[in-house]
Design a protein around this motif. Structure first.
Motif, PDB file in Angstrom:
ATOM      1  N   PRO A 271       0.824  -1.217   0.000  1.00 23.25           N
ATOM      2  CA  PRO A 271       0.000   0.000   0.000  1.00 23.25           C
ATOM      3  C   PRO A 271       0.858   1.268   0.000  1.00 23.25           C
ATOM      4  N   ALA A 272       0.320   2.331  -0.552  1.00 24.24           N
ATOM      5  CA  ALA A 272       1.045   3.604  -0.602  1.00 24.24           C
ATOM      6  C   ALA A 272       1.415   4.080   0.799  1.00 24.24           C
ATOM      7  N   GLU A 273       0.534   3.868   1.738  1.00 22.89           N
ATOM      8  CA  GLU A 273       0.792   4.248   3.131  1.00 22.89           C
ATOM      9  C   GLU A 273       0.437   3.069   4.037  1.00 22.89           C
ATOM     10  N   PRO A 274       1.349   2.114   4.170  1.00 21.28           N
ATOM     11  CA  PRO A 274       1.056   0.931   4.987  1.00 21.28           C
ATOM     12  C   PRO A 274       0.777   1.299   6.443  1.00 21.28           C
ATOM     13  N   LYS A 275      -0.103   0.536   7.056  1.00 20.55           N
ATOM     14  CA  LYS A 275      -0.406   0.718   8.471  1.00 20.55           C
ATOM     15  C   LYS A 275       0.866   0.487   9.284  1.00 20.55           C
ATOM     16  N   ASN A 276       1.143   1.382  10.215  1.00 18.63           N
ATOM     17  CA  ASN A 276       2.319   1.288  11.087  1.00 18.63           C
ATOM     18  C   ASN A 276       3.625   1.227  10.306  1.00 18.63           C
ATOM     19  N   ASP A 277       3.716   1.977   9.203  1.00 19.67           N
ATOM     20  CA  ASP A 277       4.928   1.911   8.380  1.00 19.67           C
ATOM     21  C   ASP A 277       6.161   2.196   9.225  1.00 19.67           C
ATOM     22  N   GLY A 278       7.154   1.376   9.049  1.00 19.62           N
ATOM     23  CA  GLY A 278       8.376   1.459   9.835  1.00 19.62           C
ATOM     24  C   GLY A 278       8.355   0.507  11.015  1.00 19.62           C
ATOM     25  N   LYS A 279       7.177  -0.009  11.335  1.00 21.32           N
ATOM     26  CA  LYS A 279       7.043  -0.943  12.449  1.00 21.32           C
ATOM     27  C   LYS A 279       6.187  -2.143  12.071  1.00 21.32           C
ATOM     28  N   GLN A 280       5.874  -2.291  10.790  1.00 16.83           N
ATOM     29  CA  GLN A 280       4.946  -3.335  10.376  1.00 16.83           C
ATOM     30  C   GLN A 280       5.584  -4.708  10.232  1.00 16.83           C
ATOM     31  N   THR A 281       6.893  -4.783  10.233  1.00 15.69           N
ATOM     32  CA  THR A 281       7.564  -6.072  10.042  1.00 15.69           C
ATOM     33  C   THR A 281       8.217  -6.515  11.350  1.00 15.69           C
ATOM     34  N   PRO A 282       7.721  -7.605  11.928  1.00 12.22           N
ATOM     35  CA  PRO A 282       8.338  -8.110  13.165  1.00 12.22           C
ATOM     36  C   PRO A 282       9.804  -8.492  12.925  1.00 12.22           C
ATOM     37  N   MET A 283      10.577  -8.488  13.978  1.00 10.16           N
ATOM     38  CA  MET A 283      11.997  -8.836  13.886  1.00 10.16           C
ATOM     39  C   MET A 283      12.218 -10.352  13.877  1.00 10.16           C
TER      40      MET A 283
ATOM     41  N   ALA B  99      16.559  -4.968   3.703  1.00  9.29           N
ATOM     42  CA  ALA B  99      15.988  -3.615   3.681  1.00  9.29           C
ATOM     43  C   ALA B  99      14.700  -3.555   2.865  1.00  9.29           C
ATOM     44  N   THR B 100      13.894  -4.599   3.023  1.00 12.40           N
ATOM     45  CA  THR B 100      12.568  -4.622   2.390  1.00 12.40           C
ATOM     46  C   THR B 100      11.490  -4.674   3.469  1.00 12.40           C
ATOM     47  N   CYS B 101      11.784  -4.088   4.607  1.00 12.43           N
ATOM     48  CA  CYS B 101      10.911  -4.171   5.774  1.00 12.43           C
ATOM     49  C   CYS B 101       9.900  -3.029   5.866  1.00 12.43           C
ATOM     50  N   CYS B 102      10.185  -1.894   5.258  1.00  9.11           N
ATOM     51  CA  CYS B 102       9.271  -0.747   5.309  1.00  9.11           C
ATOM     52  C   CYS B 102       9.491   0.118   4.078  1.00  9.11           C
ATOM     53  N   ARG B 103       8.611   1.059   3.889  1.00  8.25           N
ATOM     54  CA  ARG B 103       8.711   1.897   2.696  1.00  8.25           C
ATOM     55  C   ARG B 103       9.927   2.814   2.741  1.00  8.25           C
ATOM     56  N   GLY B 104      10.338   3.241   3.921  1.00 11.12           N
ATOM     57  CA  GLY B 104      11.545   4.060   4.042  1.00 11.12           C
ATOM     58  C   GLY B 104      12.782   3.312   3.594  1.00 11.12           C
ATOM     59  N   CYS B 105      12.886   2.052   4.006  1.00 10.33           N
ATOM     60  CA  CYS B 105      14.031   1.233   3.592  1.00 10.33           C
ATOM     61  C   CYS B 105      13.974   0.923   2.100  1.00 10.33           C
ATOM     62  N   LEU B 106      12.774   0.687   1.584  1.00 12.36           N
ATOM     63  CA  LEU B 106      12.646   0.456   0.135  1.00 12.36           C
ATOM     64  C   LEU B 106      13.127   1.674  -0.644  1.00 12.36           C
ATOM     65  N   ALA B 107      12.797   2.860  -0.158  1.00 13.78           N
ATOM     66  CA  ALA B 107      13.224   4.084  -0.844  1.00 13.78           C
ATOM     67  C   ALA B 107      14.737   4.248  -0.762  1.00 13.78           C
ATOM     68  N   LYS B 108      15.286   4.064   0.433  1.00 13.50           N
ATOM     69  CA  LYS B 108      16.722   4.286   0.650  1.00 13.50           C
ATOM     70  C   LYS B 108      17.589   3.248  -0.068  1.00 13.50           C
TER      71      LYS B 108
END
Length: 120
Positions: free
Chosen positions: A52-64, A77-86
């Motif tokens: 999704p363009a704005e995933p729910k809890n982006d940056g925290k949606q992927t458990p460790m 680095a495919t865990c959140c949209r910020g990491c995908l961008a960077k």
């Protein structure tokens, strides 16, 4: 879009990304389920949690932990949209298309294969 050797070389140089590895439980899960099922899980997680363009809890949606794909997402680095961008130059704020989702699954798959088949 294909995962590149350059991407994996950069990930290996990251102290944070290179600390992720599968434990015995996750390795056995991969062996028990097989690559097709694990790829299917990855595709489902990506579609629901990352696409999704704005995933729910982006940056925290992927458990460790808890699933081999989650560990692979942090390692690649495919865990959140910020990491995908960077790391992958996939911009945030726009839904992932089918090609981008397939690319993310391919990155995860490549990392998992390398983890399951370490060099001797």
């Amino acid at each position: 879009m294909q995962p590149t050797d350059d991407l994996f070389a950069r990930l290996k140089r990251s102290t944070f990304r290179s600390r992720f590895h599968l434990g015995p439980k996750e390795r056995q899960y991969c062996l028990d389920k097989g690559p097709e099922t694990i790829d299917s899980h990855a595709a489902d997680f990506i579609a629901k949690r990352l696409a999704p363009a704005e995933p729910k809890n982006d940056g925290k949606q992927t458990p460790m932990r808890g699933h081999p794909v989650f560990i692979a997402q942090h390692a690649t680095a495919t865990c959140c949209r910020g990491c995908l961008a960077k790391w992958h130059a996939i911009p945030a704020g726009v839904a992932l298309n089918a090609q981008q989702q397939a690319y993310v699954v391919a990155v995860i798959h490549r990392w998992l294969v390398a983890e399951m088949n370490p060099p001797r």
